[in-house]
Design a protein around this motif. Structure first.
Motif, PDB file in Angstrom:
ATOM      1  N   ASP A  54      15.504  27.719  23.022  1.00 47.79           N
ATOM      2  CA  ASP A  54      15.980  27.849  24.362  1.00 47.79           C
ATOM      3  C   ASP A  54      16.141  26.646  24.584  1.00 47.79           C
ATOM      4  N   THR A  55      17.388  26.244  25.873  1.00 42.28           N
ATOM      5  CA  THR A  55      17.619  25.318  26.107  1.00 42.28           C
ATOM      6  C   THR A  55      17.069  24.898  26.899  1.00 42.28           C
ATOM      7  N   MET A  56      16.156  23.533  26.630  1.00 45.22           N
ATOM      8  CA  MET A  56      14.710  22.522  27.811  1.00 45.22           C
ATOM      9  C   MET A  56      16.051  21.017  28.501  1.00 45.22           C
ATOM     10  N   TRP A  57      15.106  21.571  30.025  1.00 54.34           N
ATOM     11  CA  TRP A  57      16.342  20.829  30.775  1.00 54.34           C
ATOM     12  C   TRP A  57      15.054  19.814  31.539  1.00 54.34           C
ATOM     13  N   VAL A  58      15.317  18.149  31.203  1.00 56.05           N
ATOM     14  CA  VAL A  58      14.347  17.525  31.334  1.00 56.05           C
ATOM     15  C   VAL A  58      14.677  16.861  32.227  1.00 56.05           C
ATOM     16  N   VAL A 129       9.866   7.631  40.322  1.00 53.39           N
ATOM     17  CA  VAL A 129       9.852   8.709  41.127  1.00 53.39           C
ATOM     18  C   VAL A 129       8.658   9.706  39.827  1.00 53.39           C
ATOM     19  N   PRO A 130       7.867  10.672  41.205  1.00 50.77           N
ATOM     20  CA  PRO A 130       7.292  11.676  40.201  1.00 50.77           C
ATOM     21  C   PRO A 130       7.794  13.471  39.268  1.00 50.77           C
ATOM     22  N   ASP A 131       7.421  13.381  38.437  1.00 47.69           N
ATOM     23  CA  ASP A 131       7.741  14.968  37.610  1.00 47.69           C
ATOM     24  C   ASP A 131       9.753  14.294  37.127  1.00 47.69           C
ATOM     25  N   ALA A 132       9.678  12.846  36.984  1.00 50.71           N
ATOM     26  CA  ALA A 132      10.942  12.836  35.812  1.00 50.71           C
ATOM     27  C   ALA A 132      11.118  11.786  34.685  1.00 50.71           C
ATOM     28  N   LEU A 133      11.625  11.944  33.617  1.00 52.65           N
ATOM     29  CA  LEU A 133      11.218  10.598  32.630  1.00 52.65           C
ATOM     30  C   LEU A 133      12.408   9.458  34.073  1.00 52.65           C
ATOM     31  N   ASN A 134      12.467   8.437  33.782  1.00 54.86           N
ATOM     32  CA  ASN A 134      12.299   7.388  34.662  1.00 54.86           C
ATOM     33  C   ASN A 134      12.656   6.481  33.635  1.00 54.86           C
ATOM     34  N   ALA A 135      14.417   5.776  34.061  1.00 55.25           N
ATOM     35  CA  ALA A 135      15.048   5.127  33.219  1.00 55.25           C
ATOM     36  C   ALA A 135      16.072   4.165  33.995  1.00 55.25           C
ATOM     37  N   HIS A 174      10.850   7.313  22.028  1.00 54.98           N
ATOM     38  CA  HIS A 174       9.320   7.158  21.760  1.00 54.98           C
ATOM     39  C   HIS A 174       8.537   8.072  23.138  1.00 54.98           C
ATOM     40  N   ALA A 175      10.272   7.999  24.399  1.00 59.50           N
ATOM     41  CA  ALA A 175       8.791   8.532  26.152  1.00 59.50           C
ATOM     42  C   ALA A 175       7.876   9.981  25.005  1.00 59.50           C
ATOM     43  N   LEU A 176       9.182  10.770  23.950  1.00 57.87           N
ATOM     44  CA  LEU A 176       8.631  12.033  23.876  1.00 57.87           C
ATOM     45  C   LEU A 176       7.203  11.683  23.083  1.00 57.87           C
ATOM     46  N   ASN A 177       6.557  10.530  22.516  1.00 54.66           N
ATOM     47  CA  ASN A 177       5.910  10.526  21.431  1.00 54.66           C
ATOM     48  C   ASN A 177       6.612  10.856  20.469  1.00 54.66           C
ATOM     49  N   ALA A 300       7.685  20.278  22.025  1.00 49.06           N
ATOM     50  CA  ALA A 300       5.493  20.327  21.985  1.00 49.06           C
ATOM     51  C   ALA A 300       5.663  19.462  23.089  1.00 49.06           C
ATOM     52  N   THR A 301       6.254  18.118  23.194  1.00 46.40           N
ATOM     53  CA  THR A 301       5.574  17.288  24.230  1.00 46.40           C
ATOM     54  C   THR A 301       6.190  17.866  25.371  1.00 46.40           C
ATOM     55  N   LEU A 302       6.909  18.445  26.376  1.00 43.73           N
ATOM     56  CA  LEU A 302       7.687  18.812  26.314  1.00 43.73           C
ATOM     57  C   LEU A 302       6.604  20.204  26.921  1.00 43.73           C
ATOM     58  N   LEU A 303       6.756  20.480  26.316  1.00 44.44           N
ATOM     59  CA  LEU A 303       5.904  22.087  26.376  1.00 44.44           C
ATOM     60  C   LEU A 303       4.095  22.080  26.903  1.00 44.44           C
ATOM     61  N   SER A 304       3.742  20.281  26.880  1.00 39.16           N
ATOM     62  CA  SER A 304       2.135  20.300  27.315  1.00 39.16           C
ATOM     63  C   SER A 304       2.207  19.171  27.917  1.00 39.16           C
ATOM     64  N   GLU A 305       2.211  17.816  27.587  1.00 42.48           N
ATOM     65  CA  GLU A 305       1.809  16.979  28.186  1.00 42.48           C
ATOM     66  C   GLU A 305       3.479  16.409  29.141  1.00 42.48           C
ATOM     67  N   LYS A 306       4.412  16.204  28.537  1.00 36.52           N
ATOM     68  CA  LYS A 306       5.173  16.238  29.948  1.00 36.52           C
ATOM     69  C   LYS A 306       5.854  17.626  30.568  1.00 36.52           C
ATOM     70  N   LEU A 307       4.968  18.686  30.450  1.00 34.45           N
ATOM     71  CA  LEU A 307       5.937  20.121  31.313  1.00 34.45           C
ATOM     72  C   LEU A 307       6.647  19.952  32.780  1.00 34.45           C
ATOM     73  N   ASN A 308       5.870  18.207  33.287  1.00 35.81           N
ATOM     74  CA  ASN A 308       6.103  18.519  34.640  1.00 35.81           C
ATOM     75  C   ASN A 308       7.807  18.193  34.418  1.00 35.81           C
ATOM     76  N   TRP A 309       8.235  17.430  33.094  1.00 40.31           N
ATOM     77  CA  TRP A 309       9.873  16.845  33.324  1.00 40.31           C
ATOM     78  C   TRP A 309      10.521  18.031  33.115  1.00 40.31           C
ATOM     79  N   LEU A 310      10.436  18.828  32.863  1.00 38.90           N
ATOM     80  CA  LEU A 310      10.629  20.275  32.648  1.00 38.90           C
ATOM     81  C   LEU A 310      11.166  21.101  34.026  1.00 38.90           C
TER      82      LEU A 310
END
Ligand SMILES: [Zn+2]
Length: 510
Positions: A54-58, A129-135, A174-177, A300-310
């Motif tokens: 599945d495509t993960m939308w970040v 801002v919360p719930d996003a990867l800030n760039a 890096h941001a995804l471990n 796996a990082t997006l499904l655990s530590e960074k779930l709030n980015w999805l």
């Protein structure tokens, strides 16, 4: 579905930065360093989940920095190219990015060029801002092409952005471990002629999972990875399908994307580094992939530590059609002030970048705006010159659409209506095309009161009337002029302040 991937294979390295040398001599490739606790601990956990296709939308929140004056920001087309490249680089991972509520424009000279990491920390912790990867796109991120702060966000140099530059993908890795494959060698110069150590110590101050309370932080250690892979799960990046690499400076690759520089491991086994990896410091043209295990770690990082980015919602679709200019085209004459540029809406586009320039290469742009409309109003142009203009559609997830083909227009000779008249009235353009709106500036005494607007033709016939109330000095008036034959018309405004007459010329229907 793929086979179960035990996060046991995931290892721990975190912080990282990327420096570039040969191509971008002023900047180091990356400032990020380290191995994340998540990566370290994942060895002892059960798998987060099977890997699906599945495509993960970040969610990404871009912050585009300018100086205090607003100057010096990354060109929007270059930013769009960068975002397009990021999604292309992550295509095989089925991780895709969308901009959360567009980009944020920040003007702060001290952040735009920041000479040290603590200033970058301040920038991020102030604006994230919360719930996003800030760039953060800045002119100079502490002498690097980019860096990632695990508790902050990523910073990218303007000079290391654009298409064919993979710095953003590297920092997001890096941001995804993901660590560097050469972790431990940062800041060290590999030397073939001296024995290769089995252990390296390194200073990753500021690049740990949380802000270091002790500066400098205690040194970290890393085992040096062997060529035969026997210690790959505990050495260097602890990722087994990224082979050993000791090169922590920008390096060139050969036709097979291997390093020119030969290295030997602590046992004396010789090897060349793999330049295809985005997480290496190979030149951008060598890089083209994340390894399968790296992809597993990021997902796996997006499904655990960074779930709030999805994001669970399905973002917009890509853009496949090209915008077509409606007017002006083919050297059509436009007024010096307030020329209206129009084009056809493009399916799935929510925004358009509109540019006009005197030069076909658009090296200087007299119009450079982003709009959600299908028209843009040019400000003051130079009289009696030819201009080129173009449109580039995009939306929050898709920025790969090219510019439209260029159209041209010519500006009229300077007109007396350029300056307001003695009472403060100004209206333009005085030659209106069908559907073109009239820009109207009025004296303060007329603002906010009821005004009857009437248009008469040259024979004195009433063509149109409407009551209006404009609260501001600058206004637009939409006239149903598409129904009127070409000719001279009189616009009469009347109110308790008096009567104002303006001569208009309609240039006729199509
Ligand atoms: Zn890096």
């Amino acid at each position: 579905m793929r086979r179960l991937i035990l996060l046991t294979a995931l290892v721990s390295l975190l912080t990282q930065a990327r420096a570039q040398e040969p191509l971008k001599p002023q900047l180091a490739p990356c400032g990020s360093l380290g191995l994340s606790d998540w990566l370290k601990e994942s060895r002892f956990r059960q798998p987060v989940q099977d890997r699906s296709e599945d495509t993960m939308w970040v969610a990404i929140k871009p912050h585009l920095l300018g100086k205090d004056s607003g100057a010096g920001r990354i060109a929007i087309e270059k930013y769009l190219d960068s975002f397009c490249q990021l999604n292309e680089d992550f295509g095989p991972s089925n991780i895709q990015f969308f901009m959360k509520d567009g980009w944020n424009l920040l003007n702060e000279t001290d952040w735009h060029v920041h000479s040290d990491i603590p200033t970058g920390i301040d920038m991020m912790l102030t604006n994230n801002v919360p719930d996003a990867l800030n760039a953060y796109f800045v002119a100079d991120p502490a002498g690097n092409c980019g860096y990632n702060l695990p508790y902050g966000g990523v910073a990218i140099a303007h000079g290391c952005s654009g298409d064919n530059d993979h710095t953003w993908a590297h920092e997001v890795g890096h941001a995804l471990n993901l660590p560097h494959p050469f972790i431990g060698w940062e800041g060290k110069l590999y030397n073939f002629n001296t024995p290769t150590p089995t252990v390296l110590t390194y200073d990753y101050t500021y690049f740990h999972d949380t802000l270091d309370t002790q500066v400098p932080a205690p040194l970290d250690t890393a085992l040096v990875e062997l060529k035969d892979g026997s210690n790959c799960a505990i050495a260097a990046d602890r990722i087994c399908d990224t082979p050993p690499d000791y090169l922590s400076y920008r390096w060139e690759c050969d036709a097979n994307n291997k390093s020119i520089t030969k290295q030997k491991d602590p046992t004396g086994a010789e090897f060349y580094s793999d330049g295809t990896l985005f997480m290496s410091y190979a030149l951008d043209q060598c890089q083209n992939r994340f390894s399968p295990e790296e992809i597993n770690i990021m997902r796996a990082t997006l499904l655990s530590e960074k779930l709030n980015w999805l994001s669970p919602e399905m973002p917009l679709e890509p853009i496949s059609a090209d915008p077509v200019a409606i007017e002006p085209v083919q050297d059509q004459l436009v007024p010096v002030t307030g020329a209206v540029l129009r084009w056809n809406a493009v399916p799935n586009a929510t925004h358009y970048l509109v540019q006009a320039s005197r030069f076909t290469n658009f090296s200087f742009k007299q119009v450079d705006v982003v709009t959600t409309d299908t028209f843009a109003i040019a400000g003051q142009l130079t009289p009696n010159l030819k201009y080129y203009w173009r449109i580039r559609p995009f939306n929050n997830r898709y920025t790969c659409a090219p510019f439209s083909t260029q159209s041209t227009f010519k500006t009229s000779m300077a007109s007396a209506t350029t300056d307001p008249d003695a009472q403060g009235w100004r209206w333009y353009p005085t030659v209106l095309s069908p559907g073109q709106s009239l820009n109207l500036e009025m004296p303060e005494s007329w603002q906010g009161s009821d005004i009857m607007c009437r248009v008469y033709n040259a024979a004195g016939q009433l063509m149109w009337q409407q009551k209006q109330r404009w609260p501001a000095r600058q206004n637009t008036l939409e006239l149903p002029s598409g129904q009127w034959p070409a000719g001279v018309y009189l616009l009469i405004l009347s109110g308790e302040q008096g009567v104002k007459a303006m001569k208009l010329t309609m240039d006729g229907g199509r």
